[in-house]
Design a protein around this motif. Structure first.
Motif, mmCIF file in Angstrom:
data_model
loop_
_atom_site.group_PDB
_atom_site.id
_atom_site.type_symbol
_atom_site.label_atom_id
_atom_site.label_comp_id
_atom_site.label_asym_id
_atom_site.label_seq_id
_atom_site.Cartn_x
_atom_site.Cartn_y
_atom_site.Cartn_z
ATOM 1 N N UNK A 46 22.525 83.876 50.761
ATOM 2 C CA UNK A 46 22.330 84.071 49.569
ATOM 3 C C UNK A 46 23.587 83.961 48.472
ATOM 4 N N UNK A 47 24.547 84.180 49.039
ATOM 5 C CA UNK A 47 25.945 84.073 48.345
ATOM 6 C C UNK A 47 26.182 82.741 48.234
ATOM 7 N N UNK A 48 26.084 81.868 49.327
ATOM 8 C CA UNK A 48 25.880 80.470 49.400
ATOM 9 C C UNK A 48 25.135 79.708 48.028
ATOM 10 N N UNK A 49 24.005 80.106 48.037
ATOM 11 C CA UNK A 49 22.919 79.568 47.023
ATOM 12 C C UNK A 49 23.557 79.993 45.730
ATOM 13 N N UNK A 50 24.187 81.140 45.458
ATOM 14 C CA UNK A 50 24.747 81.538 44.112
ATOM 15 C C UNK A 50 25.772 80.728 43.814
ATOM 16 N N UNK A 51 26.728 80.482 44.702
ATOM 17 C CA UNK A 51 27.990 79.520 44.564
ATOM 18 C C UNK A 51 27.633 78.111 44.325
ATOM 19 N N UNK A 52 26.395 77.569 45.097
ATOM 20 C CA UNK A 52 26.095 76.274 44.775
ATOM 21 C C UNK A 52 25.422 76.086 43.284
ATOM 22 N N UNK A 53 24.807 76.977 42.920
ATOM 23 C CA UNK A 53 24.195 77.193 41.572
ATOM 24 C C UNK A 53 25.172 77.052 40.501
ATOM 25 N N UNK A 54 26.194 77.841 40.713
ATOM 26 C CA UNK A 54 27.504 77.911 39.671
ATOM 27 C C UNK A 54 28.174 76.588 39.859
#
Length: 192
Positions: A46-54
């Motif tokens: 979940x954290x990796x997805x958020x970082x990728x979106x940012x």
């Protein structure tokens, strides 16, 4: 009385608690505590997805922001140079020649280097081609958007000497710049 009311089970910390009962507030709060303990924080994915979106948003937004700042800086040159149009026209009407302010003030027009701003190095007035006069705003070599470094904006009063001599009235100003097309406004797309 329900059949499972008297049953006991081992709870948190080894304490005996009542069996599940939807009307038992202690059991419901225990269940909520256990569920909260299981759901603390975010998973790594979940954290990796958020970082990728940012990261994707930043990759799209940064170039757009840089063009926006370049256009804002470009508009400063038009504002400063445009402020001299009346003074140039007045000087030509009175003296029959274009003002030359590269080394000293001329009439109401200050010396070129005194028009320095945060983004502009100087604003020069001089002769143009034929009967034209020009105002040239030069950007600084540093501290400006990379697309404007050492670029210039030129406002040219077309045939102003004849217009002033013959008292013909309207003066046509043309804008040109050697800056990249994407940072120039539609009124100043000509190049030199």
């Amino acid at each position: 009385m329900r059949w499972h009311t008297g049953c006991k089970i081992k709870g948190v910390g080894g304490a005996s608690v009542s069996a599940p009962n939807s009307k038992d507030p202690f059991h419901n709060s225990l269940k909520e505590k256990i569920m909260k303990a299981m759901q603390k924080g975010f998973t790594l994915i979940e954290l990796m997805i958020v970082v990728a979106i940012i990261g994707i948003l930043a990759a799209v937004a940064l170039p757009a922001y840089q063009d926006y700042t370049a256009r804002a800086q470009f508009s400063e040159s038009l504002t400063v140079a445009g402020g001299l149009k009346t003074d140039v026209a007045e000087y030509v009407g009175t003296n029959g020649a274009c003002p030359k302010n590269s080394s000293a003030a001329v009439g109401p027009i200050k010396k070129a280097s005194l028009y320095e701003t945060k983004y502009l190095e100087s604003v020069t007035t001089d002769d143009g081609d034929n009967n034209d006069c020009k105002i040239v705003a030069k950007f600084k070599g540093s501290g400006v958007n990379a697309k404007l470094v050492s670029k210039s904006v030129r406002l040219t009063a077309k045939d102003i000497k004849n217009t002033a001599a013959n008292q013909m009235g309207t003066i046509d100003w043309e804008c040109a710049s050697d800056a990249n097309a994407e940072v120039k406004p539609s009124s100043c797309q000509a190049a030199f």
